[in-house]
Design a protein around this motif. Structure first.
Motif, PDB file in Angstrom:
ATOM      1  N   ALA A 287      37.068  55.899  29.910  1.00 53.35           N
ATOM      2  CA  ALA A 287      36.229  55.339  30.968  1.00 53.35           C
ATOM      3  C   ALA A 287      35.620  54.007  30.531  1.00 53.35           C
ATOM      4  N   THR A 288      35.256  53.899  29.258  1.00 55.46           N
ATOM      5  CA  THR A 288      34.720  52.632  28.747  1.00 55.46           C
ATOM      6  C   THR A 288      35.781  51.544  28.806  1.00 55.46           C
ATOM      7  N   VAL A 289      36.984  51.859  28.360  1.00 59.08           N
ATOM      8  CA  VAL A 289      38.072  50.876  28.401  1.00 59.08           C
ATOM      9  C   VAL A 289      38.372  50.481  29.849  1.00 59.08           C
TER      10      VAL A 289
ATOM     11  N   ALA B 282      38.776  40.204  27.312  1.00 59.33           N
ATOM     12  CA  ALA B 282      38.510  41.614  27.612  1.00 59.33           C
ATOM     13  C   ALA B 282      39.804  42.426  27.606  1.00 59.33           C
ATOM     14  N   PHE B 283      40.901  41.845  28.074  1.00 54.19           N
ATOM     15  CA  PHE B 283      42.180  42.552  28.057  1.00 54.19           C
ATOM     16  C   PHE B 283      42.793  42.599  26.672  1.00 54.19           C
ATOM     17  N   ASP B 284      42.621  41.532  25.929  1.00 55.51           N
ATOM     18  CA  ASP B 284      43.231  41.445  24.608  1.00 55.51           C
ATOM     19  C   ASP B 284      42.578  42.397  23.616  1.00 55.51           C
ATOM     20  N   ASN B 285      41.248  42.525  23.668  1.00 58.35           N
ATOM     21  CA  ASN B 285      40.545  43.376  22.723  1.00 58.35           C
ATOM     22  C   ASN B 285      39.421  44.124  23.441  1.00 58.35           C
ATOM     23  N   PRO B 286      39.771  45.193  24.179  1.00 57.37           N
ATOM     24  CA  PRO B 286      38.754  45.894  24.970  1.00 57.37           C
ATOM     25  C   PRO B 286      37.658  46.539  24.122  1.00 57.37           C
TER      26      PRO B 286
ATOM     27  N   VAL C  65      35.793  44.677  34.432  1.00 59.21           N
ATOM     28  CA  VAL C  65      35.014  43.457  34.182  1.00 59.21           C
ATOM     29  C   VAL C  65      35.950  42.304  33.828  1.00 59.21           C
ATOM     30  N   GLY C  66      36.980  42.586  33.045  1.00 56.77           N
ATOM     31  CA  GLY C  66      37.956  41.556  32.690  1.00 56.77           C
ATOM     32  C   GLY C  66      38.654  40.984  33.918  1.00 56.77           C
ATOM     33  N   TRP C  67      39.085  41.866  34.835  1.00 58.86           N
ATOM     34  CA  TRP C  67      39.727  41.399  36.065  1.00 58.86           C
ATOM     35  C   TRP C  67      38.779  40.551  36.897  1.00 58.86           C
TER      36      TRP C  67
ATOM     37  N   TYR D 144      35.426  31.485  32.124  1.00 56.48           N
ATOM     38  CA  TYR D 144      35.540  32.796  32.755  1.00 56.48           C
ATOM     39  C   TYR D 144      36.920  33.398  32.523  1.00 56.48           C
ATOM     40  N   ALA D 145      37.960  32.586  32.716  1.00 59.05           N
ATOM     41  CA  ALA D 145      39.325  33.090  32.545  1.00 59.05           C
ATOM     42  C   ALA D 145      39.578  33.516  31.101  1.00 59.05           C
ATOM     43  N   VAL D 146      39.113  32.723  30.144  1.00 63.97           N
ATOM     44  CA  VAL D 146      39.266  33.076  28.726  1.00 63.97           C
ATOM     45  C   VAL D 146      38.532  34.379  28.424  1.00 63.97           C
TER      46      VAL D 146
END
Length: 184
Positions: free
Chosen positions: A43-45, A92-96, A51-53, A85-87
């Motif tokens: 659930a955390t991931v 967030a996707f690269d290292n959740p 949030v990343g999206w 923002y995009a970075v």
């Protein structure tokens, strides 16, 4: 446009006919909340990915907006803001796990700051009725932030998932209550 009695009655009548959808959505949210409680790490991931999206979409929108700005100074401001923002979204996707650590720390700081501010506002309204409830809510928020901060960074793998699970369950019960109230 103002709502007169007939328009409001019609809207409530149309909504009342859909009461079952409210209950079904509530049950679905309860199920998702139970699943989130069963595995707080997943659930955390998942919350970090959401949030990343959102950050990624905000970044793209700001970059597109930058090209509609007429002056160079504002163009670079919006472009830089969008790129950041995009970075952050890609991060967030690269290292959740690292992103959940950062978000958990931000959550703790925000709870502490808003709790202290709320308690101060409530205390400054002492002569008014209900000021104690505002102070109590502020102190509870600040205490929750302190508890999260004291367990940080170890608790970063489950705190966001716990908040997500609690929110899903409360939203589920709310939709069920609204649906059943519409049925009556």
């Amino acid at each position: 446009m103002t709502l007169n009695g007939d328009v409001l009655k019609t809207a409530i009548g149309q909504t009342r006919a859909k009461w079952g959808w409210f209950v079904a959505l509530g049950v679905l949210l309860l199920i998702f909340g139970a699943i989130a409680f069963a595995n707080l790490f997943i659930a955390t991931v998942a919350s970090v990915y959401v949030v990343g999206w959102l950050m990624l979409m905000a970044g793209v929108i700001e970059i597109v907006h930058a090209f509609g700005v007429k002056t160079w100074g504002r163009f670079f401001y919006w472009l830089l803001s969008g790129l950041l923002y995009a970075v952050a979204g890609f991060f967030a996707f690269d290292n959740p796990l690292l992103a959940s650590t950062v978000l958990t720390l931000l959550l703790a700081v925000t709870l502490i700051a808003s709790g202290v501010l709320r308690a101060w506002v409530g205390f400054s309204h002492r002569p008014e009725s209900g000021w104690g409830w505002i102070v109590a809510a502020g102190l509870i928020s600040a205490l929750a932030g302190l508890i999260i901060a004291m367990g940080w960074p170890v608790n970063s793998v489950w705190v966001l998932g716990l908040f997500l699970a609690i929110d899903l369950i409360f939203q589920g019960w709310t939709f069920i209550a609204v649906g059943l109230a519409l049925k009556k």
